[in-house]
Design an enzyme around this catalytic site. Structure first.
Site, PDB file in Angstrom:
ATOM      1  N   ARG A 187     -36.731  41.424  53.547  1.00  0.00           N
ATOM      2  CA  ARG A 187     -38.142  41.158  53.838  1.00  0.00           C
ATOM      3  C   ARG A 187     -38.495  41.754  55.208  1.00  0.00           C
ATOM      4  O   ARG A 187     -37.675  41.744  56.129  1.00  0.00           O
ATOM      5  CB  ARG A 187     -38.345  39.642  53.869  1.00  0.00           C
ATOM      6  CG  ARG A 187     -39.749  39.141  54.124  1.00  0.00           C
ATOM      7  CD  ARG A 187     -40.642  39.314  52.960  1.00  0.00           C
ATOM      8  NE  ARG A 187     -41.825  38.465  53.031  1.00  0.00           N
ATOM      9  CZ  ARG A 187     -42.893  38.655  52.264  1.00  0.00           C
ATOM     10  NH1 ARG A 187     -42.946  39.636  51.380  1.00  0.00           N
ATOM     11  NH2 ARG A 187     -43.942  37.844  52.344  1.00  0.00           N
ATOM     12  N   THR A 229     -46.532  44.515  44.598  1.00  0.00           N
ATOM     13  CA  THR A 229     -45.197  44.076  44.330  1.00  0.00           C
ATOM     14  C   THR A 229     -44.725  44.623  42.967  1.00  0.00           C
ATOM     15  O   THR A 229     -45.526  44.791  42.067  1.00  0.00           O
ATOM     16  CB  THR A 229     -45.224  42.523  44.298  1.00  0.00           C
ATOM     17  OG1 THR A 229     -45.827  42.088  45.507  1.00  0.00           O
ATOM     18  CG2 THR A 229     -43.857  41.925  44.117  1.00  0.00           C
TER      19      THR A 229
HETATM   20  N1  GLY Z   1     -46.615  39.869  49.364  1.00  0.00           N
HETATM   21  C1  GLY Z   1     -46.485  38.961  48.316  1.00  0.00           C
HETATM   22  C2  GLY Z   1     -45.313  38.050  48.463  1.00  0.00           C
HETATM   23  O1  GLY Z   1     -44.348  38.417  49.106  1.00  0.00           O
HETATM   24  O2  GLY Z   1     -45.336  36.970  47.970  1.00  0.00           O
END
Ligand code: GLY
Length: 576
Positions: free
Chosen positions: A111, A388
């Site tokens: 992340r 995503t």
């Molecule tokens: N950007 C969407 C998530 O990571 O939930």
């Protein structure tokens, strides 16, 4: 009418399922012509991704002797070229890897992180109000990207290919180009205003005169090819300390962005223990914080385990009612408790415990909706110390990979790094710009998810692996912002409770409730009778666009079944 063999040998009229879905005409057509959508069975492995070129590349890697992790990393880089709206090297994500031989499931957390100079009020105006424009469409919208380091880490730990080998197909696609599918052309048409604001983005995604590429034309990305070649030649740290890092730092400097060369040099992915729960005897592994996905899919499954969901029936009013009630309670807890565990204590054990689920289930009235404004976050056991895209891949060595990665919005911030050819994410919008104010998905965040230097923003991404008697069984996950967790939940329930084959499990209509707003969001295909019954129980029901794209794999009796989500016209599951 297309017919194909199902899990358990039953057969299904695909048209009947498709008729219930809000598919684009082009997707319906592609599916009905048998193009690019391959309900597949394999004897040795399966790759399900949102792009047929990535699925083919992943399948070819395994056919040539590579394992599922080799295939996943190669597909991840290929998607960064073929699907720039979500495939990326400028974003981040999570990868779950299950190795049956060692009986281990690990999670790679790649992340993005907030830059060191980030601060709590950076997305607020002088009046202390959240300004979404700042957290979405500026250089400060970007967290430090993690994808290159994360994919390289997966390859190092579990792969057999070199990084250069895993990057080769992506480099070829960027350099030689690929034929533009309608979805790609339509995406760039729709995002034209946003992307064209930036010279580098305009130069990459539109023709010299600013006009659009059409489906069927060839799309080349020479700057991206050069970036990928540098990484192939010098290794993943090139992205963080080499010329690519210089280009990112220059881009930031030119536009007053906070991210620095030091932030890039400091970035490292992390191996985490996934959240583990059980559902009707199956073992469920899903992503731990900084994603909320694992915590809440396990929490909701625990609540729902107390009902005879199979007997109540797929998408019956009673089933949707208890699912919505479970969802509301989970999302209320999400808003209160979830954040990056490197910074805040998250009561993970409490949230995922069966005892807490029993307590929440007792609050559910089987005949009446509980208004969201009467639901506050619950009281799980005390804190432990301490657009995503998803793809699922499995091989016959006992390896399975569930990967969800993202730029946040389609095309992220819309900003291409000048000279490097890739888009930057706008993941900083996943922080609570101001605790209590909803983000782009309407999700409320709390103090636990406030902006802090070097912190990871809370995610909903839910890469999930379900094991049955120690064997990889279902590999799933989805894009869809706040809908990711509930989409993934429903694929798991469709397989386990409703005994669906994996293709049906990903195709059938879905529902979603996220506590606030207090409404059940449904896809097309829920009957008016059911909606009427739900409304009579006090629910507000709102039919909206399709949710998620849950590319999934199911393994049973040594056979690999692929479920490519028809909500994306380029989805493809390919077996070998
Ligand atoms: N950007 C969407 C998530 O990571 O939930």
């Amino acid at each position: 009418m297309i017919r194909f063999t199902l899990r358990h040998g039953r057969r299904l009229a695909l048209c009947a399922v498709l008729a219930t879905l809000p598919l684009a005409a082009s997707a319906q057509q592609a599916i009905l012509e048998g193009e690019r959508f391959h309900p597949q069975e394999g004897q040795h492995g399966m790759a399900a991704t949102s792009h047929y070129l990535a699925s083919k590349i992943a399948r070819d890697v395994m056919q040539d002797g590579g394992n599922a992790v080799d295939a996943a990393v190669t597909a991840g880089f290929a998607l960064a070229v073929t699907q720039p709206r979500s495939g990326n090297i400028g974003g981040g994500g999570f990868m779950l890897i299950s190795d049956e031989k060692s009986d281990k499931v690990i999670a790679i957390d790649y992340r993005e992180k907030a830059p060191a100079a980030a601060y709590e009020t950076m997305f607020q105006n002088d009046q202390g109000e959240a300004v979404s424009e700042l957290s979405r469409y500026t250089h400060n919208a970007s967290g430090v990207p993690g994808t290159v380091a994360g994919l390289a880490m997966a390859l190092e730990q579990y792969g057999t290919l070199s990084l250069a080998e895993a990057l080769a197909p992506a480099i070829r696609l960027a350099e030689d180009g690929f034929e533009i599918p309608p979805r790609f052309a339509n995406g760039l048409r729709d995002a034209r205003e946003r992307l064209s604001q930036w010279d580098a983005s305009r130069a990459v995604f539109y023709k010299e005169d600013g006009s659009l590429y059409a489906a069927g034309e060839t799309f080349r990305q020479p700057d991206l090819a050069a970036t990928l070649k540098r990484i192939a030649a010098q290794g993943p740290r090139e992205f963080y300390e080499g010329k690519t890092a210089d280009l990112i730092a220059q881009e930031m400097e030119k536009h007053d962005g906070l991210m620095t060369a030091e932030d890039l040099a400091a970035y490292q992915p992390t191996i985490r223990e996934p959240v583990h729960g059980t559902y009707r005897g199956y073992d469920v592994y899903a992503m731990s914080p900084p994603s909320s996905g694992g915590a809440h899919i396990v929490q909701m499954l625990n609540i729902l385990e107390g009902y005879d969901i199979g007997g109540m029936g797929f998408n019956s009013a009673r089933t949707i009612h208890v699912m919505s009630e479970a969802m509301k309670r989970a999302y209320a807890d999400r808003a209160e408790y979830l954040g990056d565990t490197d910074f805040v204590d998250v009561p993970l054990e409490g949230i995922t415990s069966k005892a807490y689920a029993d307590e929440l289930r007792e609050q559910i009235d089987l005949g009446r909706a509980t208004p969201s404004d009467t639901i506050a976050a619950g009281d799980p056991l005390p804190y432990e110390s301490n657009e995503t895209t998803h793809f699922s891949i499995a091989d016959d060595n006992g390896l399975a990979v569930s990967n969800t990665y993202t730029l946040n919005f389609s095309y992220g911030s819309g900003i291409v790094v000048d000279g490097a050819g890739f888009l930057l994410n706008n993941e900083m919008d996943d922080f609570s710009a101001k605790p209590g104010t909803p983000n782009a998905y309407g999700l409320i965040g709390g103090e636990a998810n406030k902006v802090e230097p070097n912190k990871r923003m809370l995610s909903s991404m839910t890469p999930t692996i379900v094991k049955k008697e120690g064997k990889n069984f279902l590999i799933t996950g989805s894009p869809g912002g706040s809908r990711i967790i509930t989409t993934t939940l429903q694929v798991v329930m469709n397989v386990i409770d409703h005994d669906m084959n994996v293709q049906s499990a990903v195709s059938v209509p879905r529902i979603h409730h996220q506590w606030l707003p207090d409404e059940i969001r449904i896809e097309e295909g829920i009957s008016p009778d059911t909606i009427g019954l739900l409304e009579a129980m006090g629910h507000t029901v709102s039919q909206q666009a399709a949710m998620g794209a849950a590319q999934s794999v199911l393994i049973e009796d040594g056979h690999y079944y692929g479920g490519a989500d028809p909500r994306r016209s380029t989805s493809s599951a390919l077996g070998l």
